[in-house]
Design a protein around this motif. Structure first.
Motif, short mmCIF file in Angstrom:
data_model
loop_
_atom_site.label_atom_id
_atom_site.label_comp_id
_atom_site.label_asym_id
_atom_site.label_seq_id
_atom_site.Cartn_x
_atom_site.Cartn_y
_atom_site.Cartn_z
N ARG A 251 -4.25 4.13 30.47
CA ARG A 251 -3.63 5.27 29.81
C ARG A 251 -2.49 4.87 28.86
O ARG A 251 -2.00 5.71 28.11
CB ARG A 251 -3.04 6.22 30.85
N THR A 252 -2.00 3.65 28.97
CA THR A 252 -0.88 3.25 28.11
C THR A 252 -1.13 1.84 27.57
O THR A 252 -1.83 1.04 28.18
CB THR A 252 0.47 3.20 28.85
N GLU B 91 1.27 -1.14 25.11
CA GLU B 91 2.47 -1.40 24.32
C GLU B 91 2.10 -1.74 22.88
O GLU B 91 1.07 -2.36 22.63
CB GLU B 91 3.25 -2.54 24.95
N PRO C 153 4.20 -2.70 18.79
CA PRO C 153 5.50 -3.20 18.33
C PRO C 153 6.59 -2.11 18.37
O PRO C 153 6.45 -1.06 17.73
CB PRO C 153 5.21 -3.64 16.89
N SER C 154 7.62 -2.34 19.18
CA SER C 154 8.72 -1.38 19.37
C SER C 154 8.22 0.03 19.69
O SER C 154 8.82 1.02 19.28
CB SER C 154 9.65 -1.34 18.15
N GLY C 155 7.13 0.12 20.41
CA GLY C 155 6.60 1.43 20.77
C GLY C 155 5.51 1.32 21.80
O GLY C 155 5.29 0.25 22.39
N MET C 156 4.85 2.43 22.03
CA MET C 156 3.72 2.43 22.96
C MET C 156 2.79 3.59 22.62
O MET C 156 3.21 4.57 22.01
CB MET C 156 4.22 2.59 24.41
N VAL D 188 -8.19 -0.23 23.61
CA VAL D 188 -7.53 -0.55 24.88
C VAL D 188 -7.43 0.69 25.76
O VAL D 188 -7.59 0.61 26.98
CB VAL D 188 -6.13 -1.16 24.62
N SER E 27 4.75 6.50 20.43
CA SER E 27 6.16 6.90 20.58
C SER E 27 7.03 5.66 20.61
O SER E 27 6.52 4.55 20.64
CB SER E 27 6.34 7.70 21.88
N GLY E 28 8.34 5.87 20.67
CA GLY E 28 9.26 4.73 20.71
C GLY E 28 9.91 4.49 19.36
O GLY E 28 9.61 5.18 18.38
N PRO E 29 10.83 3.49 19.30
CA PRO E 29 11.59 3.24 18.07
C PRO E 29 10.72 3.10 16.82
O PRO E 29 11.19 3.41 15.72
CB PRO E 29 12.32 1.93 18.38
N THR F 40 10.72 7.85 25.36
CA THR F 40 10.21 6.53 25.72
C THR F 40 11.30 5.56 26.16
O THR F 40 11.08 4.73 27.04
CB THR F 40 9.42 5.96 24.52
N TRP F 41 12.49 5.68 25.59
CA TRP F 41 13.56 4.72 25.92
C TRP F 41 13.96 4.80 27.40
O TRP F 41 14.48 3.83 27.96
CB TRP F 41 14.77 4.92 25.01
N PHE G 189 12.04 4.59 29.77
CA PHE G 189 11.25 3.58 30.48
C PHE G 189 11.93 2.22 30.43
O PHE G 189 11.89 1.46 31.38
CB PHE G 189 9.84 3.45 29.88
N ALA G 190 12.54 1.91 29.29
CA ALA G 190 13.23 0.63 29.14
C ALA G 190 14.59 0.68 29.84
O ALA G 190 14.97 -0.26 30.53
CB ALA G 190 13.41 0.29 27.66
N THR H 113 14.28 -3.88 21.12
CA THR H 113 13.22 -2.89 21.35
C THR H 113 11.82 -3.50 21.37
O THR H 113 10.84 -2.78 21.43
CB THR H 113 13.26 -1.79 20.27
N ASP H 114 11.70 -4.81 21.26
CA ASP H 114 10.39 -5.44 21.27
C ASP H 114 10.45 -6.76 22.01
O ASP H 114 11.16 -7.65 21.58
CB ASP H 114 9.93 -5.66 19.81
N LEU I 295 9.10 -3.58 24.25
CA LEU I 295 9.79 -2.35 24.62
C LEU I 295 9.77 -2.11 26.13
O LEU I 295 10.78 -1.72 26.71
CB LEU I 295 9.09 -1.19 23.91
N ARG J 104 9.24 -2.68 30.25
CA ARG J 104 9.53 -3.66 31.29
C ARG J 104 8.24 -4.30 31.78
O ARG J 104 7.16 -3.77 31.54
CB ARG J 104 10.23 -2.95 32.46
N GLY K 12 1.40 6.62 33.79
CA GLY K 12 0.56 5.74 32.99
C GLY K 12 -0.36 4.87 33.83
O GLY K 12 -1.50 4.63 33.45
#
Lengths: 307, 262
Positions: A63-64, A66, A68-71, A210, A219-221, A269-270, A272-273, B48-49, B51, B53, B231
């Motif tokens: 379902r997910t 990653e 670049p700088s997003g997902m 995928v 989403s994401g930066p 999204t952030w 999650f990080a 952010t990359d 992103l 964990r 997810g």
């Protein structure tokens, strides 16, 4: 200017927020999941996982993925249904000093209206219409991508509730101002944007996407500049308030959206990080206000100086 | 006692010439203990990359010292970031996450089947095994270089069987064949398995055919690690025999083989 004189609170069409930072729907479950890691009282509000009239099991995995700088995600609105939310999740959330926003999604305009009728009697602060989920076959983005679709759903829902009504817009359109204006005309109190951008990742070795859903929402930066631009365009086109979101990770990012025209922001999204990001973001907004001698955040809304 | 949120790297070293690393981290604060089967979700960037964990099984936890250990294979940007961390650097880590292996008090004899980097949560289980419980352990590796002698348990109540895919050490071939050849006449109270999905499926089916409890530890693409994003879905049997989705991070990573669709 010092911290004591700073006012971060805002009343957006009856939705009272003690600070402008809201957890974005779909990234924050029902709040409970994060309670061991972050003080939920830090949030101005929490928009819960998208609710449907009946329980939904969601899409098959994966379902997910990653990017670049997003997902990308294609969860498919897995949720226990609106009644289970009111009975099992809402009492827990209400123990915290934060606004609760019920995000709802339906297959038909009638389903949206039915949920609005049910939620109108529930102890929530606002209803957010998800007219923008790209990962389900019926409803949602199918309505949200045309002004006519939006107008019909929002009009039907408006009859059923006096709660502050937020309409969440999809960015997967040619001109974002068209659905925005349609939502305003049908009686929306507030607009929120952006939902995810439809995307795709392919595994070159298996030659398959995928995600089992083939496509998913980005989403994401990575999406932030697109989101800031759309918030700016919508804020110019409508007279109702806007809540901005898309890749916010810091107070600096939040201020960008506010200058573009957002009265409040959502962070998705952030989380999650950095599950504890809300406090940092709020502190950074305050630091910005002190630096530029601004006592009330409302003074900054839409104050971008265009060339 | 609180959840884990940050630690300091005490040691981070490469195992011989492999791309596998072992990292030792001291947690800050008065933290919850961890149990075999649980994992951590580690931030692998200062920006952010990448992103998201990275979820990694816990190899060991020392509650007296607040130290945990993980083993990881460098596969992409995230694990590469981890491999470059030096002693004394901060680690942003969420844990301990997920459920744990169920080891009932009355168990006397168990089997453990692991493949590749799936062996680490099983080692945590084996190291905490009471002396009275006997374990037959089946570990499969790609080649002899990747047999992690450094961390394999050496105890009187543990018998180790090893296979390598390239026939360079021990049994040459699939670990599932070695498992079947050596266990056809044995009765276990429970079997624990972690590794590639096809391997776990064979082990689970062999156990269910003999009515032996089998616990599988699953892996799935994950974002939050705490049950919010939904997810990391996996197919599970619901009460009325319908298909539903559970989540590896919160309902797992350990599932009873009877309740999950592999």
């Amino acid at each position: 200017m010092n911290e004591k004189n700073i006012n971060l609170s805002i009343d957006i069409q009856g939705l009272k927020l003690k600070n402008p930072v809201i957890a974005a729907s779909g990234t924050y479950g029902f709040g409970r999941e994060y309670a061991e890691y972050v003080d939920l009282n830090d949030w101005g509000g929490i928009s819960v996982k998208g609710l449907t009239l009946e329980e939904r099991i969601g899409n098959p995995p994966p379902r997910t993925v990653e990017t670049p700088s997003g997902m990308l995600n294609a969860i498919g609105l897995q949720n226990p249904g609106v009644h289970a939310f009111i009975q099992n999740e809402l009492p827990f959330l209400r123990r915290f000093d934060t606004a609760v926003i019920a995000n709802v999604a339906g297959n038909t305009a009638e389903e949206y209206a039915t949920m609005a009728r049910i939620l109108d009697k529930a102890d929530i602060d606002a209803i957010e219409l998800n007219l923008s989920c790209p990962n389900v076959k019926k409803g949602c983005m199918a309505f949200g991508s045309t002004p006519e679709g939006i107008f019909q759903v929002v009009k039907d829902v408006r009859r059923e509730t006096r709660k502050p009504l937020i309409v969440k817009l999809t960015p997967n359109v040619t001109d974002i101002t068209e659905p925005a204006i349609a939502a305003q005309e049908a009686g929306a109190d507030i607009l929120s944007l952006i939902n995810t951008l439809l995307g795709m990742v392919i595994d070159i070795h298996t030659r398959k996407p995928v995600l089992a859903n083939n496509t998913g929402g980005l989403s994401g930066p990575a999406v932030r500049p697109v989101a800031v631009r759309m918030v700016y365009q919508v804020a110019q086109a409508v007279s109702i308030p806007v809540i901005g979101m898309g890749g916010i990770t810091s107070g600096k990012d939040a201020i960008e959206f506010i200058l573009a025209g957002a009265s409040a922001v959502m962070v998705g999204t952030w989380n999650f990080a950095d599950p504890a990001c809300v406090k940092k973001i709020t502190e950074e907004i305050k630091a910005y206000m002190i630096r530029y001698d601004i006592s009330d955040l409302k003074e900054l809304v839409g104050k971008v100086e265009i060339y | 006692m609180t959840k884990w949120n940050s630690g300091i790297v005490l040691e981070n070293k490469r195992i011989r010439s492999t791309d596998i690393y072992i990292m030792k981290v001291r947690l800050k604060g008065d933290v919850d203990p961890s149990y075999p089967g649980q994992f951590v979700n580690i931030r692998c960037s200062k920006g952010t990359d990448p992103l998201l964990r990275r979820p990694i099984s816990i190899l060991r936890f020392d509650p007296a010292e607040n130290i945990f250990e993980i083993v990881y294979e460098v596969r992409g940007k995230g694990t590469q970031y981890l491999s470059l961390l030096k002693q004394g650097e901060d680690l942003d880590v969420l844990g301990p996450l997920g459920n744990r292996f169920c080891l009932k008090e009355e168990y006397e004899r168990i089997a453990v089947v692991g493949g590749g980097i799936g062996i680490f949560p099983l080692i945590h289980l084996l190291e905490s095994l009471p002396e009275k419980v006997f374990a037959d352990v089946f570990f499969g590796f790609r080649d002899s270089d990747r047999i992690l002698w450094e961390i394999l348990p050496k105890k009187d109540n543990i018998k180790l069987y090893i296979s390598t895919d390239d026939k360079s050490f021990g049994y040459g071939g699939f670990i599932t064949d070695l498992f079947k050849e050596n266990t056809s006449d044995k009765k276990y109270d429970a079997v624990y398995t972690c590794g590639p999905k096809p391997m776990m499926k064979i082990v689970a089916e062999a156990c269910m055919a003999k009515d032996i409890e089998c616990f599988v530890s699953l892996e799935e693409r994950m974002a939050c690690g705490i049950g919010a994003c939904l997810g990391c879905a996996c197919r599970v049997q619901t009460e009325n025999d319908k298909i539903g989705y559970g989540h590896v991070c919160k309902d797992g990573p350990v599932f009873n083989a009877r309740k999950v669709v592999l």
